[in-house]
Design a protein around this motif. Structure first.
Motif, PDB file in Angstrom:
ATOM      1  N   PHE A  21       8.015   0.514  -1.646  1.00 52.56           N
ATOM      2  CA  PHE A  21       7.141   0.171  -1.834  1.00 52.56           C
ATOM      3  C   PHE A  21       7.230   1.545  -3.480  1.00 52.56           C
ATOM      4  N   ALA A  22       7.324   2.428  -3.136  1.00 46.85           N
ATOM      5  CA  ALA A  22       7.695   3.427  -4.123  1.00 46.85           C
ATOM      6  C   ALA A  22       8.342   3.113  -5.625  1.00 46.85           C
ATOM      7  N   SER A  23       9.607   2.471  -4.169  1.00 45.63           N
ATOM      8  CA  SER A  23      11.072   2.011  -5.276  1.00 45.63           C
ATOM      9  C   SER A  23      10.224   1.080  -6.533  1.00 45.63           C
ATOM     10  N   TRP A  24       8.926   0.476  -6.176  1.00 42.66           N
ATOM     11  CA  TRP A  24       8.970  -0.673  -6.889  1.00 42.66           C
ATOM     12  C   TRP A  24       8.110  -0.208  -8.150  1.00 42.66           C
ATOM     13  N   MET A  25       6.986   0.751  -7.625  1.00 43.61           N
ATOM     14  CA  MET A  25       6.504   1.739  -8.386  1.00 43.61           C
ATOM     15  C   MET A  25       7.232   2.314  -9.761  1.00 43.61           C
ATOM     16  N   LEU A  26       8.366   2.656  -8.870  1.00 45.83           N
ATOM     17  CA  LEU A  26       8.864   3.543 -10.071  1.00 45.83           C
ATOM     18  C   LEU A  26       9.753   2.412 -10.873  1.00 45.83           C
ATOM     19  N   LYS A  27       9.991   1.466 -10.209  1.00 46.57           N
ATOM     20  CA  LYS A  27      10.764   0.180 -11.348  1.00 46.57           C
ATOM     21  C   LYS A  27       9.916  -0.218 -12.747  1.00 46.57           C
ATOM     22  N   ALA A  28       8.685  -0.373 -11.892  1.00 46.60           N
ATOM     23  CA  ALA A  28       7.638  -0.715 -12.905  1.00 46.60           C
ATOM     24  C   ALA A  28       7.202  -0.093 -13.775  1.00 46.60           C
TER      25      ALA A  28
ATOM     26  N   SER B  41       1.519  -1.015   0.145  1.00 48.19           N
ATOM     27  CA  SER B  41      -0.221  -0.050  -0.041  1.00 48.19           C
ATOM     28  C   SER B  41       0.753   1.267   0.148  1.00 48.19           C
ATOM     29  N   GLY B  42       2.057   1.361   0.775  1.00 49.71           N
ATOM     30  CA  GLY B  42       2.926   2.264   0.586  1.00 49.71           C
ATOM     31  C   GLY B  42       2.525   3.583   2.216  1.00 49.71           C
ATOM     32  N   LEU B  43       1.655   2.722   2.270  1.00 51.61           N
ATOM     33  CA  LEU B  43       1.019   3.314   3.434  1.00 51.61           C
ATOM     34  C   LEU B  43       1.711   3.707   5.049  1.00 51.61           C
ATOM     35  N   ARG B  44       2.445   5.110   5.547  1.00 47.58           N
ATOM     36  CA  ARG B  44       2.944   5.270   6.124  1.00 47.58           C
ATOM     37  C   ARG B  44       2.440   4.036   7.864  1.00 47.58           C
ATOM     38  N   PRO B  45       2.949   4.139   8.591  1.00 50.45           N
ATOM     39  CA  PRO B  45       2.908   3.208   9.718  1.00 50.45           C
ATOM     40  C   PRO B  45       1.463   3.378  10.786  1.00 50.45           C
ATOM     41  N   GLY B  46       1.486   4.275  10.550  1.00 45.45           N
ATOM     42  CA  GLY B  46       0.481   5.639  11.541  1.00 45.45           C
ATOM     43  C   GLY B  46      -0.390   6.120  11.012  1.00 45.45           C
ATOM     44  N   GLU B  47      -0.468   6.015   9.504  1.00 39.83           N
ATOM     45  CA  GLU B  47      -1.702   5.674   8.501  1.00 39.83           C
ATOM     46  C   GLU B  47      -2.737   4.590   8.253  1.00 39.83           C
ATOM     47  N   ALA B  48      -1.819   3.426   8.513  1.00 39.83           N
ATOM     48  CA  ALA B  48      -2.247   2.436   8.693  1.00 39.83           C
ATOM     49  C   ALA B  48      -3.347   1.984   9.820  1.00 39.83           C
ATOM     50  N   ALA B  49      -2.805   2.725  10.528  1.00 42.34           N
ATOM     51  CA  ALA B  49      -2.906   1.844  11.844  1.00 42.34           C
ATOM     52  C   ALA B  49      -4.399   3.137  12.319  1.00 42.34           C
TER      53      ALA B  49
ATOM     54  N   HIS C 226       0.401   8.811  -4.586  1.00 38.19           N
ATOM     55  CA  HIS C 226       0.276   8.615  -4.313  1.00 38.19           C
ATOM     56  C   HIS C 226       0.733   8.127  -2.352  1.00 38.19           C
ATOM     57  N   LEU C 227       1.678   8.367  -2.475  1.00 40.49           N
ATOM     58  CA  LEU C 227       2.359   8.321  -1.373  1.00 40.49           C
ATOM     59  C   LEU C 227       2.049  10.097  -0.457  1.00 40.49           C
ATOM     60  N   GLY C 228       1.353  10.638  -0.935  1.00 36.23           N
ATOM     61  CA  GLY C 228       0.813  11.702  -0.277  1.00 36.23           C
ATOM     62  C   GLY C 228       1.869  13.736  -0.416  1.00 36.23           C
ATOM     63  N   HIS C 229       2.423  13.349  -0.909  1.00 34.15           N
ATOM     64  CA  HIS C 229       3.687  14.187  -1.687  1.00 34.15           C
ATOM     65  C   HIS C 229       3.078  15.263  -2.616  1.00 34.15           C
ATOM     66  N   THR C 230       3.044  16.400  -2.489  1.00 29.38           N
ATOM     67  CA  THR C 230       2.493  17.849  -2.955  1.00 29.38           C
ATOM     68  C   THR C 230       2.894  17.781  -3.848  1.00 29.38           C
TER      69      THR C 230
END
Length: 393
Positions: free
Chosen positions: A333-340, A227-235, A350-354
């Protein structure tokens, strides 16, 4: 009037008393008119005010609004980090935590104010934000204290964004927790970017999932990786936020148990790849809690710390892998997305960057020259990523 004796720091300007003082981190004195005539009684009152201001300055507790609530400069001052921390952390925490805890919070907050309260939070540059992080880490006696100091800034800045004092959180990941064994969010690490050996490959992620001791943990780790979520976002994820294949990331849980808006200050809608969807669906069927993810005892997580360092290390040892912090699931996850071949703008959203600046700076080594629009939901493309990244074993 000429017979009146004026103490040092008090003058007469346009037939009104004026005091002069020098706040912390200011090169020049501030002069403020009291708007009262220079009588003996008023001079004594002015001297008492000036002494009180000097005392507050020496203690690192000076707040201009307490003495001059209508001062024209307060519109700008309220965007400085010092007033933001006092108003949106110290004041906000009062009554919400025990008195002794609030005193401890206040002492730590005053340290941050004394050292960094002069920073303009509304206009802080990426370089200034990195220097703040590096300074706090270097001046803190332990990663835990550094993390707390960074967290209280994030708490205050997030509330200031909600209160419309700030338009946005310009500190970004510079306020993330300090992982003592990971350089991914140090000043040097962000300048150089993340290397291939600082993320997990898909094969390694699968080994980590298999090394988990319970089905509950396997589902959670799978979800974090895919999912690439931060741990706090998943929690903090709730059932009401889920409409598969999408979820709405509305909130995050801090390591101290506070629920607040995501780091960007606004919610985002993201698409979940099939592996994350399956893990989430299985988890939701396993309990009745309003929160999406619960502990092995069936209780919602009370902080963003989903794994203790000891527990996470034990999992990695069992998987035969060197230690990388739990947050590395997101970087992976971010590296996989970019590699893909996913566009940088898609990864940033997706990661929440502006914008894509952070993506290029941190994950630049994973951006291929050609950018076909692939998706990690495609098994064939997943195999391509697997084969292009060598396991460290």
């Amino acid at each position: 009037m000429s017979d009146l004796e004026l103490p040092k720091g008090i003058t007469i300007h346009r037939d009104k008393l004026r005091i002069a003082f020098r706040p912390p981190n200011e090169k020049n004195q501030w002069k403020r008119s009291l708007g009262i005539p220079p009588t003996k009684a008023n001079i004594k009152a002015a001297e008492q005010m000036l002494n009180a201001i000097r005392r507050d300055i020496s203690l690192g507790q000076f707040d201009l609004s307490q003495y001059f609530p209508n001062d024209p400069s307060l519109k700008k001052d309220e965007r400085m980090l010092g007033p933001i921390i006092r108003e949106h952390f110290i004041k906000a925490k009062k009554g919400r935590v025990k008195g002794s805890t609030h005193n401890s919070y206040s002492i730590r907050a005053e340290w941050v104010i004394e050292n960094y309260g002069h920073i303009d939070a509304a206009n802080v540059s990426p370089k200034e934000a990195m220097e703040l992080r590096e300074g706090i880490i270097s001046k803190s006696p332990s990663p835990e204290i550094a993390t707390f100091r960074l967290w209280l800034i994030r708490f205050a800045v997030t509330r200031a964004v909600r209160a419309l004092v700030l338009e946005e959180d310009r500190f970004g990941p510079m306020l993330d927790s300090v992982e003592s064994k990971s350089k991914a969010l140090t000043l040097e690490g962000l300048r150089k970017g993340i290397e291939a050996n600082e993320v997990f490959t898909i094969d390694e992620a699968e080994r980590i999932v298999k090394a988990c001791s319970s089905e509950n943990r396997k589902r959670l780790v799978t979800f974090l990786f895919w999912s690439g979520l931060r741990p706090g976002e998943a929690a903090a994820l709730r059932r009401e936020d889920i409409c598969l294949p999408y979820i709405i990331v509305k909130r995050t849980l801090t390591q101290y148990g506070d629920e607040q808006s995501p780091k960007s200050g606004r919610a985002r809608k993201i698409y979940l790849p099939s592996s994350a969807r399956l893990a989430l669906e299985q988890e939701l069927r396993s309990h009745d809690s309003e929160r999406a993810w619960v502990t092995s005892l069936g209780k919602p997580y009370t902080s963003s710390r989903l794994f203790t360092t000891k527990h996470w290390k034990r999992i990695l040892d069992k998987a035969g892998l060197a230690y990388l912090a739990p947050y590395t699931t997101r970087h992976s996850f971010a590296s996989w997305m970019l590699k893909a071949g996913e566009p940088e703008s898609t990864v940033a959203a997706h990661l929440g960057h502006t914008d894509t600046a952070m993506i290029r700076r941190v994950y630049g080594k994973f951006i291929p020259d050609a950018k076909p629009v692939w998706t990690l939901d495609d098994p064939k493309k997943v195999e391509i990523v697997k084969n292009s990244m060598i396991s460290k074993s």
